[in-house]
Design an enzyme around this catalytic site. Sequence first.
Site, short mmCIF file in Angstrom:
data_model
loop_
_atom_site.label_atom_id
_atom_site.label_comp_id
_atom_site.label_asym_id
_atom_site.label_seq_id
_atom_site.Cartn_x
_atom_site.Cartn_y
_atom_site.Cartn_z
N LYS A 92 1.15 -1.53 -0.03
CA LYS A 92 -0.68 0.39 0.00
C LYS A 92 0.93 0.70 -0.53
CE LYS A 92 -2.48 1.50 3.79
NZ LYS A 92 -2.37 3.56 3.45
N ASP A 124 -3.06 4.33 -2.53
CA ASP A 124 -4.51 4.60 -1.43
C ASP A 124 -4.37 6.35 -1.56
OD1 ASP A 124 -5.76 5.12 0.78
OD2 ASP A 124 -4.44 4.65 2.53
N LYS A 182 -7.25 8.07 -1.24
CA LYS A 182 -8.16 8.82 -1.13
C LYS A 182 -8.95 9.76 -1.59
CE LYS A 182 -7.63 7.00 3.65
NZ LYS A 182 -6.02 6.62 3.83
N ASP A 209 -13.39 15.15 -4.79
CA ASP A 209 -12.77 16.20 -5.79
C ASP A 209 -14.36 15.84 -6.85
OD1 ASP A 209 -12.25 18.23 -7.68
OD2 ASP A 209 -9.68 17.98 -6.71
N THR A 243 -12.34 5.89 10.60
CA THR A 243 -11.71 5.66 11.82
C THR A 243 -11.56 6.96 13.16
OG1 THR A 243 -9.77 4.48 11.50
CG2 THR A 243 -11.59 2.94 11.23
N ARG A 281 2.89 -0.69 11.07
CA ARG A 281 4.05 -0.68 11.78
C ARG A 281 3.59 -1.99 12.50
NH1 ARG A 281 0.94 3.83 14.78
NH2 ARG A 281 -0.76 3.44 13.87
O1 C5P Z 1 0.90 0.64 10.74
P1 C5P Z 1 -1.38 0.70 10.66
O2 C5P Z 1 -0.83 -0.97 11.06
O3 C5P Z 1 -1.64 1.38 12.07
O4 C5P Z 1 -1.41 1.25 9.55
C1 C5P Z 1 -2.53 0.81 9.47
C2 C5P Z 1 -2.39 1.39 7.48
O5 C5P Z 1 -3.69 1.26 7.11
C3 C5P Z 1 -1.82 3.08 7.90
O6 C5P Z 1 -1.67 3.19 6.24
C4 C5P Z 1 -3.61 3.61 7.50
O7 C5P Z 1 -3.30 5.35 7.08
C5 C5P Z 1 -4.48 2.81 7.07
N1 C5P Z 1 -5.91 3.60 7.37
C6 C5P Z 1 -6.21 2.88 8.27
N2 C5P Z 1 -7.26 3.54 8.77
C7 C5P Z 1 -8.27 3.33 8.23
C8 C5P Z 1 -7.67 3.78 7.28
C9 C5P Z 1 -6.69 3.53 6.43
O8 C5P Z 1 -5.57 2.74 9.97
N3 C5P Z 1 -9.69 3.47 8.39
#
Ligand code: C5P
Length: 234
Positions: free
Chosen positions: A34, A61, A63, A66, A118, A209
Amino acid sequence: MNARDRLIVALDVPSVAEADALSERLAGHVGMFKVGSQLFSAGGIEVVRRLVARRERVFLDLKYHDIPNTVAGAMDAAARLGVALVDVHALGGSAMIAAAAKAKQDRDTRLLAITILTSHDAATLAELGLAGSVQEAVVRLARLAQKAGADGVVASPQEVALIREACGQDFLVVTPGIRPLGASRGDQARAATPAAAVAAGCDYIVVGRPIIEASDPAAAADAIVAEFASATAR
Ligand code: C5P
């Protein structure tokens, strides 16, 4: 789809060099990469091109949100890059989503919609003038996105079952907010384990992460795949 294909790793790193190194270490261990706005703004289009040239699958990603004409142009350009998944905000409305769906034409790129981020809660929805609970808004927007031609949505683990009920089995559900057993939650307040997310019915899980900050990212990815491989297969 085999278990590994369901794992999308978020390349949330600040530089192209780090993204290249990480994606090379993870090749063969994850199903998709991603590329989000952080990496994209740091030169990530080159990373996207190199990943696609290496036959990796990419979720772009960005998003989009527009006017329909502009989003259609962005979607057309993304589909030409050869990425597997692209997303727009469902709050851009049905005309915008339909324009994006039309712009990808018959290319293999799938269009996802973000329902409610979220980071929102009932108070911030009210601040925006959106009626009802977060869950009601998520289901309303998932239905709207499906009707307008989106192939699926990005949703929190807690929303997967509701979306499946509203939109059926063929609608893609991509789920971030995943934390393996024993991992730090970071800033993900409503996290689920990989097995719980897959068992709830999502098609793909997005993990950042817990993989990219691991001392051995490939081993961390393998452990996550092993953790959900035995969960109910769709
Ligand atoms: O590091 P982590 O596992 O929290 O990363 C989750 C990924 O998913 C990040 O790139 C974050 O921007 C994305 N994301 C999220 N919640 C959402 C939409 C996207 O955590 N509702």
